[in-house]
Design a protein around this motif. Structure first.
Motif, PDB file in Angstrom:
ATOM      1  N   GLN A 377       0.924  -1.211  -0.010  1.00  0.00           N
ATOM      2  CA  GLN A 377      -0.057  -0.137  -0.043  1.00  0.00           C
ATOM      3  C   GLN A 377       0.927   1.168  -0.095  1.00  0.00           C
ATOM      4  OE1 GLN A 377      -3.219   0.540   0.267  1.00  0.00           O
ATOM      5  NE2 GLN A 377      -3.973  -1.780   0.491  1.00  0.00           N
ATOM      6  N   GLN A 378       0.375   2.036  -0.730  1.00  0.00           N
ATOM      7  CA  GLN A 378       1.267   3.449  -0.602  1.00  0.00           C
ATOM      8  C   GLN A 378       0.726   4.339   0.395  1.00  0.00           C
ATOM      9  OE1 GLN A 378       1.853   5.787  -3.885  1.00  0.00           O
ATOM     10  NE2 GLN A 378       2.966   4.303  -5.009  1.00  0.00           N
ATOM     11  N   THR A 380       0.490   7.677   2.156  1.00  0.00           N
ATOM     12  CA  THR A 380       0.751   8.975   1.866  1.00  0.00           C
ATOM     13  C   THR A 380       0.454   9.931   3.170  1.00  0.00           C
ATOM     14  OG1 THR A 380      -1.670   8.784   1.277  1.00  0.00           O
ATOM     15  CG2 THR A 380      -0.404   9.249  -0.421  1.00  0.00           C
ATOM     16  N   ASP A 384       0.855  15.427   2.307  1.00  0.00           N
ATOM     17  CA  ASP A 384       0.841  15.183   0.835  1.00  0.00           C
ATOM     18  C   ASP A 384      -0.555  15.199   0.249  1.00  0.00           C
ATOM     19  OD1 ASP A 384       3.260  12.399   0.622  1.00  0.00           O
ATOM     20  OD2 ASP A 384       3.389  14.697   0.129  1.00  0.00           O
ATOM     21  N   ILE A 385      -1.611  14.593   1.200  1.00  0.00           N
ATOM     22  CA  ILE A 385      -2.937  14.763   0.657  1.00  0.00           C
ATOM     23  C   ILE A 385      -3.481  16.180   0.535  1.00  0.00           C
ATOM     24  CG2 ILE A 385      -5.360  14.318   1.475  1.00  0.00           C
ATOM     25  CD1 ILE A 385      -4.141  11.695   2.986  1.00  0.00           C
ATOM     26  N   VAL A 386      -3.225  16.935   1.430  1.00  0.00           N
ATOM     27  CA  VAL A 386      -3.450  18.375   1.410  1.00  0.00           C
ATOM     28  C   VAL A 386      -3.057  18.986   0.098  1.00  0.00           C
ATOM     29  CG1 VAL A 386      -3.488  20.514   2.611  1.00  0.00           C
ATOM     30  CG2 VAL A 386      -3.843  18.465   4.015  1.00  0.00           C
ATOM     31  N   SER A 388      -1.845  17.784  -2.429  1.00  0.00           N
ATOM     32  CA  SER A 388      -2.576  17.323  -3.844  1.00  0.00           C
ATOM     33  C   SER A 388      -3.707  17.899  -3.996  1.00  0.00           C
ATOM     34  CB  SER A 388      -2.406  15.475  -3.674  1.00  0.00           C
ATOM     35  OG  SER A 388      -1.429  15.328  -3.127  1.00  0.00           O
ATOM     36  N   VAL A 389      -4.580  17.582  -3.010  1.00  0.00           N
ATOM     37  CA  VAL A 389      -5.990  18.170  -2.942  1.00  0.00           C
ATOM     38  C   VAL A 389      -6.037  19.621  -3.554  1.00  0.00           C
ATOM     39  CG1 VAL A 389      -8.162  18.579  -2.206  1.00  0.00           C
ATOM     40  CG2 VAL A 389      -6.727  16.493  -1.533  1.00  0.00           C
ATOM     41  N   CYS A 391      -3.748  21.271  -5.190  1.00  0.00           N
ATOM     42  CA  CYS A 391      -3.069  21.516  -6.335  1.00  0.00           C
ATOM     43  C   CYS A 391      -4.029  21.181  -7.537  1.00  0.00           C
ATOM     44  CB  CYS A 391      -1.978  20.514  -6.368  1.00  0.00           C
ATOM     45  SG  CYS A 391      -1.199  20.364  -7.800  1.00  0.00           S
ATOM     46  N   ILE A 392      -4.945  20.061  -7.347  1.00  0.00           N
ATOM     47  CA  ILE A 392      -5.745  19.572  -8.264  1.00  0.00           C
ATOM     48  C   ILE A 392      -6.990  20.472  -8.436  1.00  0.00           C
ATOM     49  CG2 ILE A 392      -7.251  18.093  -6.995  1.00  0.00           C
ATOM     50  CD1 ILE A 392      -5.816  17.092 -10.518  1.00  0.00           C
ATOM     51  N   LYS A 393      -7.384  21.117  -7.382  1.00  0.00           N
ATOM     52  CA  LYS A 393      -8.568  21.949  -7.087  1.00  0.00           C
ATOM     53  C   LYS A 393      -8.176  23.303  -8.147  1.00  0.00           C
ATOM     54  CE  LYS A 393     -11.038  21.373  -2.795  1.00  0.00           C
ATOM     55  NZ  LYS A 393     -11.295  22.083  -1.525  1.00  0.00           N
ATOM     56  N   GLU A 395      -6.122  23.417 -10.358  1.00  0.00           N
ATOM     57  CA  GLU A 395      -5.919  23.147 -11.774  1.00  0.00           C
ATOM     58  C   GLU A 395      -7.241  22.966 -12.386  1.00  0.00           C
ATOM     59  OE1 GLU A 395      -3.917  19.316 -12.715  1.00  0.00           O
ATOM     60  OE2 GLU A 395      -5.059  19.197 -14.436  1.00  0.00           O
ATOM     61  N   ILE A 396      -8.091  22.295 -12.090  1.00  0.00           N
ATOM     62  CA  ILE A 396      -9.644  22.198 -12.629  1.00  0.00           C
ATOM     63  C   ILE A 396     -10.207  23.397 -12.588  1.00  0.00           C
ATOM     64  CG2 ILE A 396     -11.522  20.919 -12.272  1.00  0.00           C
ATOM     65  CD1 ILE A 396      -9.402  19.317 -13.642  1.00  0.00           C
ATOM     66  N   ALA A 397      -9.966  24.170 -11.445  1.00  0.00           N
ATOM     67  CA  ALA A 397     -10.940  25.596 -11.320  1.00  0.00           C
ATOM     68  C   ALA A 397     -10.623  26.192 -12.780  1.00  0.00           C
ATOM     69  CB  ALA A 397     -10.441  26.311 -10.121  1.00  0.00           C
TER      70      ALA A 397
ATOM     71  N   GLY B  24      -3.348  14.638  -8.050  1.00  0.00           N
ATOM     72  CA  GLY B  24      -2.472  15.941  -7.463  1.00  0.00           C
ATOM     73  C   GLY B  24      -1.086  15.681  -7.464  1.00  0.00           C
ATOM     74  N   VAL B 119     -10.893  17.799   2.143  1.00  0.00           N
ATOM     75  CA  VAL B 119      -9.780  16.990   2.413  1.00  0.00           C
ATOM     76  C   VAL B 119     -10.049  16.208   3.588  1.00  0.00           C
ATOM     77  CG1 VAL B 119      -7.305  16.789   2.992  1.00  0.00           C
ATOM     78  CG2 VAL B 119      -8.424  18.676   1.522  1.00  0.00           C
TER      79      VAL B 119
END
Lengths: 533, 279
Positions: A377-378, A380, A384-386, A388-389, A391-393, A395-397, B24, B119
């Motif tokens: 299992q990876q 994280t 990292d989670i925060v 990544s989220v 970052c993606i938000k 980007e998609i915005a 992400g 999150v």
């Protein structure tokens, strides 16, 4: 002309064949016909060649006899003597009937059998062609195993199955009203046979009276008219050929009761306690007053019961297996409710349900989800989670589909290359196409080779363990056969395959099998040598 | 190519894995292939499918770690053309109206979805089994709403990014068998790590499994391999099926075993014999 040594058994004049008058001669070994006035026979058939004879039906004007040969040809002979034609024809027919069976070719039957087998099974035919025609093994060896199997089958089929008797056969005759106060009974040969087997007394009477005193039709009419056949056998005083039968039946029934019954399931013995004795009111040890005081109805009842039981026992006795359970017997038995266990069938019981074990789960989630294989299992971190989220938000915005620039042409072409045959993703495909790369005729030939080789190897391996001198000889012979097969069939096939530039090794397995057989033979031979020295 | 008659409806449901955490991280790993690019490729695939035959239908589901959301068609679709007129981005390039509207909807929905993301540390796995279940339900609904005489052939294409979630095993298997019963193919296009569950799904339902070597060529792979439907696939030379590892895991060590012992009461599998079942 007929050889002088031939014995002439019958001469019939005025026999026409193909619209020519002539004479028919029946000799010891053949039948021949010569036209009028000529010396030679134009038609001559050995009895051995004749398969069967046929005669024209009785009503026809022309009285003819037809001889059908094994080959399918037929010869028609027309007996044209006005006065004696029928007698002549019948005499010829009877003589032929006696002579033909003597000459039926026995050996032909086997040949026919072999031919039939070869025609029915193309694989067998091919095998035969490969092995026997090319003289790899002899014909006797080839047929050795096969014919024996077939002979067993034939002998089995010759034992005709014993046909049972339906217990209701008498009722099934079902008379039809004739329109004018008469009844028609339709009797088939099956019913007649059932009657004879159930009531041997009737058979005896039949044998005595038909065809001397009565015709068959009259016999059966009398049978149905007689009160032997009807329910109430009270008026047995009639002058009836069947009145004796009733007495015989009673005697038979008494003796059967005396003997007892072997199978307790059909427990006639218990019947004896109650109902049979009632029926035997007149002959039992019960006080005689019971007999005379019985009303007519009681008498008829007891007679019926007696007849039912007798009928059933006769039907059962006529069968070799004792499986039929008469419903009458069942009724009586169930009423008595004795020997209850005897009439129970275990497999007809309601399913009591098998003994079940209650499901006690200690780890119910293991039961519902099942174990999951341990996979790496990876992990994280929450950081990292925060990240990544977010970052993606972000980007998609600002996402705007840009469909004209999804990928460059070079990436597309590299993807296509990977997907084409021979590409990175298509490697597994290359190994699967062997049956498409080898031409069909080569495949067919391989199949034949395999069948033939399999047959030879079977003969070879069946010789081991070598116990008898016959097997020793056979093993040596088979070894040479295998070698010969390899030389004559396998090597040319291999060369042919190579000539066609097929790189696949098609004959490797066959070679291995042969090599193993040779090794075994060699080992056996050395062991034999060592034993001798 | 087989000419589809008016009566045959082909429904493609694309389930896209939009796990924000994985994507992400992916943005940092490989900036040239981000979720935007992936969505572009998926849109190209969806458009192509709609354009192949007039009666083709499309649905796109985004599989998130908190929910499964329909990107297309969305619920507001039926509420009339008023909505469409307001946001009319009648793209000036003369594109087929259906496609441009669809693309806009998809973009809109994914933006909404991502902005809704919260999150949460304990929910990091993609809810793939749930998305597949939703897809099956949608297919079922569409099949029920067909006009008389129309037949439907449906398939599901899964674009997978993140790793398998082991906890979803049972649900996944149920979905797979339900799809098999309904003759619905499940295809899988895997971007990163091989997924045993999806391999099983493709094997059981008769679909295609492909792990692509180049993520940036995703659109090409989708169009080449997954655009043809099952009838046409028999005429094409496509990547051969992979060997699927169907071994079960034993309950005690969770290793994959080939031969084991099964409890006759609860059907738990063990690698060693023991007279007492621990379940």
């Amino acid at each position: 002309m007929a050889a002088l040594s031939e014995e002439v058994l019958l001469v019939v004049k005025r026999v026409r064949q193909r619209k020519q008058d002539g004479t028919l001669y029946l000799m010891a070994e053949r039948i021949a016909w010569g036209p009028e006035g000529k010396d030679r026979f134009t038609v001559s058939h050995l009895y051995a060649d004749i398969r069967c004879q046929k005669i024209s039906p009785d009503g026809k004007a022309k009285i003819q006899l037809q001889l059908v040969l094994h080959t399918g040809e037929s010869t028609n002979l027309h007996f044209s003597n006005e006065s004696t034609a029928l007698k002549d024809r019948d005499a010829a027919k009877d003589l032929l009937q006696q002579l033909l069976p003597k000459f039926k070719k026995r050996a032909n039957k086997e040949l026919e059998e072999k031919n039939r087998m070869l025609q029915e099974d193309p694989v067998l035919f091919q095998l035969y062609k490969d092995l026997v025609v090319c003289q790899v093994i002899s014909a006797e060896e080839f047929w050795a195993n096969r014919l024996s199997i077939n002979n067993v089958d034939h002998s089995l089929s010759n034992n005709k199955q014993e046909v049972g008797i339906s217990a209701a056969f008498l009722a099934d005759i079902r008379p039809q009203t004739d329109g004018c106060n008469g009844l028609r009974y339709n009797l088939t040969s099956d019913i007649i046979e059932s009657i004879f087997r159930t009531y041997p007394a009737v058979k005896q009477k039949y044998g005595e009276n038909v065809p001397h005193n009565l015709t068959e039709k009259e016999f059966w009419t009398r049978f149905f008219q007689s009160h032997y056949f009807h329910r109430d056998r009270i008026n047995t005083g009639l002058q009836d050929i069947f009145s004796e039968c009733a007495k015989l039946d009673e005697k038979g029934l008494k003796s059967m009761v005396f003997q007892g019954v072997k199978n307790p399931m059909v427990d006639l013995l218990s019947l004896e306690d109650k109902s049979l004795e009632e029926g035997y009111g007149s002959n039992s040890t019960a006080p005689s007053t019971s007999n005379t005081n019985k009303t007519v109805k009681e008498n008829s009842n007891s007679a019926i019961i007696k007849r039912f039981n007798h009928h059933s026992t006769m039907v059962l006795a006529a069968l070799t297996l004792c499986m039929a359970l008469c419903t009458i017997i069942m009724c009586f038995l169930s009423k008595m409710s004795c020997h209850f266990y005897v009439i129970e069938y275990e497999d007809l019981h309601r399913e009591n349900g098998k003994k079940t074990v209650a499901l006690n789960l200690k780890k119910s989630d293991r039961y519902s989800h099942g174990p999951v294989p341990l996979l790496p299992q990876q992990y994280t971190t929450s950081q990292d989670i925060v990240n990544s989220v977010n970052c993606i938000k972000h980007e998609i915005a600002s996402y705007k589909p840009c469909l004209t620039q999804v990928m460059s042409s070079s990436t597309a072409s590299s993807a296509i290359a990977a997907l084409s045959p021979g590409g990175v993703l298509m490697q597994a495909l290359a190994q699967q196409a062997i049956n498409q790369m080898v031409p069909n005729d080569v495949q067919e030939e391989m199949k034949h080779l395999y069948t033939a080789a399999g047959e030879l190897l079977r003969h070879f391996w069946s010789c081991f363990p070598v116990n008898t001198p016959f097997l020793e000889e056979k093993v040596v012979k088979m070894r040479s056969n295998l070698e010969r097969f390899q030389m004559t069939k396998l090597r040319p096939f291999q060369e042919k395959v190579q000539r066609q530039y097929l790189s696949t090794n098609l004959t490797g397995h066959l070679e291995d099998m042969f090599q193993m057989a040779y090794n075994k033979f060699h080992a056996w031979q050395t062991r034999r040598m060592m034993r001798k020295t | 190519m087989v000419m589809a008659s008016e009566d045959e409806v082909s429904l493609l449901v694309i389930v896209v894995d939009v796990n924000p955490i994985w994507w992400g991280q992916q943005a940092n790993r490989e900036p040239q292939f981000t979720l935007s690019k992936c969505l572009d490729a998926v849109m190209v695939m969806g458009n192509s499918h709609l354009v192949m035959t007039r009666t083709n239908k499309l649905a796109i589901i985004a599989s998130h770690c908190q929910e499964s959301h329909f990107l297309y068609p969305c619920k507001l679709w039926k509420s009339g053309d008023g909505h469409g007129d307001d946001n009319a981005s009648t793209s000036g390039d003369g594109k087929y109206e259906l496609l441009s509207v669809a693309n806009d909807f998809i973009a809109e929905e994914i933006k909404n979805l991502m902005s809704r993301t919260e999150v949460k540390g304990n929910q990091t796995d993609t809810l793939l089994a749930g998305s597949l279940a939703k897809a099956l339900c949608y297919i079922h609904r569409v099949a029920k709403e067909l006009e008389a005489g129309q037949e439907i052939k449906s398939r599901i294409l899964v674009v997978k990014a993140a790793e398998d979630c082991a906890l979803q095993y049972m649900n996944f298997m149920n979905v797979i068998f339900a799809a098999q019963k309904q003759s619905i193919l499940i295809d899988a296009c895997v971007l990163d790590s091989d997924s045993g569950l999806l391999q099983q799904a493709c094997d059981i339902t008769g679909g295609l499994y492909l792990k692509i070597p180049q993520k940036i060529a995703l659109a090409q792979y989708l169009l080449w391999v997954f655009l043809p439907d099952s009838d046409q696939r028999s005429q094409l030379v496509l990547p051969p099926p992979v060997h699927v590892d169907y071994r079960a895991a034993c309950f005690c060590h969770r290793n994959l075993i080939e031969i084991g012992y099964v409890c006759s009461v609860c059907l738990s599998i063990f690698c060693n014999f023991s007279p007492i079942c621990t379940t």
